[in-house]
Design a protein around this motif. Structure first.
Motif, PDB file in Angstrom:
ATOM      1  N   GLY A   1      44.841  60.612  30.572  1.00 17.17           N
ATOM      2  CA  GLY A   1      45.202  59.892  29.356  1.00 17.17           C
ATOM      3  C   GLY A   1      44.312  58.684  29.146  1.00 17.17           C
ATOM      4  N   LEU A   2      44.040  57.960  30.219  1.00 16.03           N
ATOM      5  CA  LEU A   2      43.144  56.809  30.141  1.00 16.03           C
ATOM      6  C   LEU A   2      41.744  57.249  29.725  1.00 16.03           C
ATOM      7  CD1 LEU A   2      42.485  53.807  30.648  1.00 16.03           C
ATOM      8  CD2 LEU A   2      42.079  54.412  33.039  1.00 16.03           C
ATOM      9  N   GLU A   3      41.264  58.323  30.323  1.00 18.16           N
ATOM     10  CA  GLU A   3      39.936  58.837  29.982  1.00 18.16           C
ATOM     11  C   GLU A   3      39.863  59.215  28.503  1.00 18.16           C
ATOM     12  OE1 GLU A   3      36.761  62.014  31.901  1.00 18.16           O
ATOM     13  OE2 GLU A   3      38.904  62.449  32.039  1.00 18.16           O
ATOM     14  N   ARG A   4      40.932  59.823  28.015  1.00 15.23           N
ATOM     15  CA  ARG A   4      40.984  60.199  26.607  1.00 15.23           C
ATOM     16  C   ARG A   4      40.972  58.966  25.710  1.00 15.23           C
ATOM     17  NH1 ARG A   4      39.504  64.085  23.245  1.00 15.23           N
ATOM     18  NH2 ARG A   4      41.106  64.794  21.790  1.00 15.23           N
ATOM     19  N   ALA A   5      41.743  57.948  26.085  1.00 16.33           N
ATOM     20  CA  ALA A   5      41.787  56.717  25.290  1.00 16.33           C
ATOM     21  C   ALA A   5      40.427  56.030  25.276  1.00 16.33           C
ATOM     22  CB  ALA A   5      42.856  55.781  25.854  1.00 16.33           C
ATOM     23  N   ILE A   6      39.740  56.029  26.419  1.00 16.09           N
ATOM     24  CA  ILE A   6      38.403  55.436  26.479  1.00 16.09           C
ATOM     25  C   ILE A   6      37.453  56.207  25.574  1.00 16.09           C
ATOM     26  CG2 ILE A   6      36.407  55.050  27.982  1.00 16.09           C
ATOM     27  CD1 ILE A   6      38.383  54.515  30.264  1.00 16.09           C
ATOM     28  N   GLY A   7      37.532  57.534  25.620  1.00 18.02           N
ATOM     29  CA  GLY A   7      36.662  58.354  24.790  1.00 18.02           C
ATOM     30  C   GLY A   7      36.888  58.144  23.303  1.00 18.02           C
ATOM     31  N   LEU A   8      38.120  57.812  22.930  1.00 13.33           N
ATOM     32  CA  LEU A   8      38.448  57.552  21.528  1.00 13.33           C
ATOM     33  C   LEU A   8      38.123  56.123  21.106  1.00 13.33           C
ATOM     34  CD1 LEU A   8      41.884  59.404  21.429  1.00 13.33           C
ATOM     35  CD2 LEU A   8      39.800  60.102  20.225  1.00 13.33           C
ATOM     36  N   GLY A   9      37.665  55.306  22.044  1.00 14.34           N
ATOM     37  CA  GLY A   9      37.295  53.932  21.727  1.00 14.34           C
ATOM     38  C   GLY A   9      38.448  52.969  21.633  1.00 14.34           C
ATOM     39  N   TRP A  10      39.627  53.357  22.136  1.00 14.45           N
ATOM     40  CA  TRP A  10      40.798  52.498  22.017  1.00 14.45           C
ATOM     41  C   TRP A  10      40.700  51.260  22.905  1.00 14.45           C
ATOM     42  CZ3 TRP A  10      45.398  56.492  22.132  1.00 14.45           C
ATOM     43  CH2 TRP A  10      45.328  57.278  20.989  1.00 14.45           C
ATOM     44  N   LEU A  11      39.846  51.277  23.906  1.00 15.44           N
ATOM     45  CA  LEU A  11      39.691  50.119  24.785  1.00 15.44           C
ATOM     46  C   LEU A  11      38.417  49.351  24.497  1.00 15.44           C
ATOM     47  CD1 LEU A  11      40.778  51.731  28.173  1.00 15.44           C
ATOM     48  CD2 LEU A  11      42.119  50.248  26.704  1.00 15.44           C
ATOM     49  N   GLY A  12      37.725  49.703  23.435  1.00 14.70           N
ATOM     50  CA  GLY A  12      36.460  49.071  23.125  1.00 14.70           C
ATOM     51  C   GLY A  12      35.299  49.841  23.738  1.00 14.70           C
ATOM     52  N   GLU A  13      34.108  49.431  23.416  1.00 15.03           N
ATOM     53  CA  GLU A  13      32.919  50.112  23.933  1.00 15.03           C
ATOM     54  C   GLU A  13      32.789  49.953  25.437  1.00 15.03           C
ATOM     55  OE1 GLU A  13      28.062  50.219  23.158  1.00 15.03           O
ATOM     56  OE2 GLU A  13      29.379  49.030  21.866  1.00 15.03           O
ATOM     57  N   LEU A  14      33.082  48.739  25.929  1.00 12.42           N
ATOM     58  CA  LEU A  14      33.065  48.456  27.366  1.00 12.42           C
ATOM     59  C   LEU A  14      34.457  47.941  27.737  1.00 12.42           C
ATOM     60  CD1 LEU A  14      29.620  46.619  27.582  1.00 12.42           C
ATOM     61  CD2 LEU A  14      30.102  48.989  28.235  1.00 12.42           C
ATOM     62  N   PRO A  15      35.346  48.800  28.201  1.00 13.71           N
ATOM     63  CA  PRO A  15      36.753  48.422  28.380  1.00 13.71           C
ATOM     64  C   PRO A  15      36.979  47.162  29.205  1.00 13.71           C
ATOM     65  CG  PRO A  15      36.512  50.791  28.591  1.00 13.71           C
ATOM     66  CD  PRO A  15      35.118  50.238  28.492  1.00 13.71           C
ATOM     67  N   ALA A  16      36.298  47.027  30.337  1.00 16.39           N
ATOM     68  CA  ALA A  16      36.549  45.869  31.189  1.00 16.39           C
ATOM     69  C   ALA A  16      36.103  44.569  30.531  1.00 16.39           C
ATOM     70  CB  ALA A  16      35.840  46.034  32.538  1.00 16.39           C
ATOM     71  N   ASP A  17      35.187  44.651  29.571  1.00 14.06           N
ATOM     72  CA  ASP A  17      34.706  43.468  28.867  1.00 14.06           C
ATOM     73  C   ASP A  17      35.434  43.261  27.535  1.00 14.06           C
ATOM     74  OD1 ASP A  17      32.737  42.964  30.844  1.00 14.06           O
ATOM     75  OD2 ASP A  17      31.423  44.454  29.907  1.00 14.06           O
ATOM     76  N   ASP A  18      35.709  44.357  26.841  1.00 10.65           N
ATOM     77  CA  ASP A  18      36.206  44.261  25.472  1.00 10.65           C
ATOM     78  C   ASP A  18      37.720  44.139  25.364  1.00 10.65           C
ATOM     79  OD1 ASP A  18      33.577  44.561  24.779  1.00 10.65           O
ATOM     80  OD2 ASP A  18      33.738  46.682  24.230  1.00 10.65           O
ATOM     81  N   PHE A  19      38.440  44.691  26.323  1.00 13.50           N
ATOM     82  CA  PHE A  19      39.893  44.683  26.210  1.00 13.50           C
ATOM     83  C   PHE A  19      40.423  43.255  26.351  1.00 13.50           C
ATOM     84  CE2 PHE A  19      44.267  45.095  27.648  1.00 13.50           C
ATOM     85  CZ  PHE A  19      44.759  46.052  26.781  1.00 13.50           C
ATOM     86  N   ASP A  20      41.248  42.846  25.398  1.00  5.58           N
ATOM     87  CA  ASP A  20      41.774  41.479  25.364  1.00  5.58           C
ATOM     88  C   ASP A  20      43.070  41.415  26.174  1.00  5.58           C
ATOM     89  OD1 ASP A  20      42.727  38.934  24.769  1.00  5.58           O
ATOM     90  OD2 ASP A  20      41.932  38.996  22.715  1.00  5.58           O
ATOM     91  N   VAL A  21      42.941  41.114  27.454  1.00 10.75           N
ATOM     92  CA  VAL A  21      44.094  41.070  28.354  1.00 10.75           C
ATOM     93  C   VAL A  21      45.072  39.984  27.935  1.00 10.75           C
ATOM     94  CG1 VAL A  21      44.830  40.595  30.724  1.00 10.75           C
ATOM     95  CG2 VAL A  21      42.852  42.065  30.304  1.00 10.75           C
ATOM     96  N   GLU A  22      44.545  38.837  27.561  1.00 11.75           N
ATOM     97  CA  GLU A  22      45.410  37.708  27.210  1.00 11.75           C
ATOM     98  C   GLU A  22      46.240  38.021  25.969  1.00 11.75           C
ATOM     99  OE1 GLU A  22      42.225  37.435  28.086  1.00 11.75           O
ATOM    100  OE2 GLU A  22      42.634  36.570  30.072  1.00 11.75           O
ATOM    101  N   GLU A  23      45.621  38.646  24.963  1.00 10.83           N
ATOM    102  CA  GLU A  23      46.370  39.001  23.763  1.00 10.83           C
ATOM    103  C   GLU A  23      47.434  40.041  24.089  1.00 10.83           C
ATOM    104  OE1 GLU A  23      45.761  40.692  19.209  1.00 10.83           O
ATOM    105  OE2 GLU A  23      44.147  40.898  20.683  1.00 10.83           O
TER     106      GLU A  23
END
Length: 437
Positions: free
Chosen positions: A240-262
């Motif tokens: 499921g995570l791999e699918r979400a990454i492929g769909l761009g739901w975590l941003g282009e670079l998940p560890a950098d783009d995902f807004d943990v604080e928000e």
């Protein structure tokens, strides 16, 4: 077990960090011998050259092992489809199981004294850990999987060790306790790190763990006190995570783009207790009318008006209420142009066909986003959204129902984006109905 390390999300204690990096007030990096360290420095089962993944017959001896669904009458229907691996490594405390050749290993320690002894006897290795796999907040008898914000924090902590200048010449060993719940969450998070930062597929990332037998991994369960009848595999969560990454739901670079604080702000019950679980769906705990509440109003309760501005900013045009419709007056929503649809059904049960049908019809007709108010935990909304995922993107059932990973993946990323509900010109509800027949 105490978890020690450095970096975001790690324990504040650095006792073992000093033992591993310094020991006697000096850096003990093996004089640059790290990756070339001789095999005598490693305990059993250091696999310096892991064999390639081979497709073999199903073997259900290890939890994370996958086998085909429905191929044989005695096949366990709860097992997700995927790779089959013949376990070739024995389970053993202190064994170093390869994750990335000659650089990253995984180990299980029974207690802190064992870890300290390993550090003192293996100075060429850097042992580290953190408490992120233990931070799951249960609602009932559930214990995982860990939410996406903790996964991203874990990836960032791993990256910090991987890139640390003083650790470039030393093999890294991530260790955890033997508790099956902690161990399973740790395997999940380590595999997620391999996927996010090293570009592995789910099958490649899970392979080091499915090779071990017997392995005390456990299947995830629903957030209820009911008898467990379905075991969600970590491999399904990762797919499921791999699918979400492929769909761009975590941003282009998940560890950098995902807004943990928000994400953590909106996930907080004192704020909104809200997650944007896909670009089209928002899940929220649901408001209450203050005058209908028996007893004292507290900071975890919210009135409908508190959600209106937030929903309008997110483009929500329909609220689907799955629980008791008497908990609040919908007029604050409807007066703001947000439609409210009541689809109540008993908690801890499967929605009946007519509820699913009305839900799909409403989503097909919706011009904006849909906010789903489930029973209790807002993360349960994914179970009602799962048919939608099946029709919209061809996801497998296990991917669509992977809680706290797949369905929370878009939180903090997809605001301002809206996925239209059609496939090849056909409303998604129609496509789902075909799949469910």
């Amino acid at each position: 077990m105490c978890m020690h390390g450095i970096g975001e999300g790690a324990s504040s204690s650095n006792e073992f960090l000093h033992q591993a990096l310094d020991g006697k007030g000096k850096e003990h990096a093996g004089a640059g011998e790290g990756p070339a360290a001789d095999r005598a420095a490693f305990p059993a089962h250091v696999d310096l050259e892991p064999p390639p993944v081979e497709s073999q017959g199903p073997d259900q001896g290890a939890f994370l092992l996958n086998s085909p669904v429905g191929d044989t009458p005695d096949c366990d229907p709860s097992l997700p489809p995927g790779l089959s691996v013949e376990p070739d490594l024995a389970w053993e405390f202190g064994a170093h199981y390869t994750l990335l050749d000659r650089r990253l290993y995984f180990s299980v320690h029974p207690d802190d004294s064992y870890t300290l002894a390993m550090i003192q006897s293996s100075r060429k290795l850097f042992y580290f850990s953190n408490d992120l796999p233990e931070r799951y907040s249960s609602f009932c008898a559930d214990w995982g999987p860990t939410s996406i914000n903790l996964v991203i924090r874990f990836v960032r902590d791993m990256r910090e060790k991987w890139q640390h200048p003083r650790l470039q010449n030393r093999p890294l060993v991530y260790y955890c306790s033997e508790d099956p719940h902690v161990l399973t969450n740790t395997a999940l998070m380590l595999a997620a790190y391999l996927m996010i930062d090293h570009g592995m597929t789910t099958d490649e990332a899970i392979y080091p763990f499915v090779r071990i037998a017997p392995a005390p991994f456990e299947g995830y369960r629903d957030a209820t006190w009911c008898n467990q009848t379905f075991h969600l595999h970590a491999a399904s969560v990762l797919r499921g995570l791999e699918r979400a990454i492929g769909l761009g739901w975590l941003g282009e670079l998940p560890a950098d783009d995902f807004d943990v604080e928000e994400y953590e702000y909106y996930d907080n019950p004192t704020a909104f207790n809200l997650n944007q679980i896909t670009p089209q769906f928002v899940a929220f705990i649901g408001p209450q009318d203050r005058e209908l509440v028996e007893g004292q109003w507290n900071e975890f309760q919210h009135e409908p008006m508190e959600y209106v501005d937030e929903f309008l900013q997110r483009g929500v045009s329909v609220v689907v209420r799955l629980n008791d419709p008497t908990t609040y007056d919908p007029s604050p929503f409807t007066e703001a142009g947000i439609e409210l649809l009541d689809l109540e059904f008993p908690d801890c049960s499967v929605p009946p066909p007519q509820v699913i049908e009305r839900f799909l019809d409403a989503v097909d007709a919706c011009e904006g986003r849909v906010a789903v108010q489930p029973h209790g935990d807002p993360h349960r909304a994914a179970h009602d959204e799962a048919p939608r995922l099946l029709g919209a993107r061809g996801d497998r059932v296990h991917q669509a129902h992977a809680p706290r990973e797949h369905h929370r993946a878009a939180a903090g990323v997809s605001r301002g984006r809206r996925a239209r509900g059609e496939v090849g010109g056909q409303p998604l509800g129609n496509r789902v109905r075909e799949l469910l027949v």
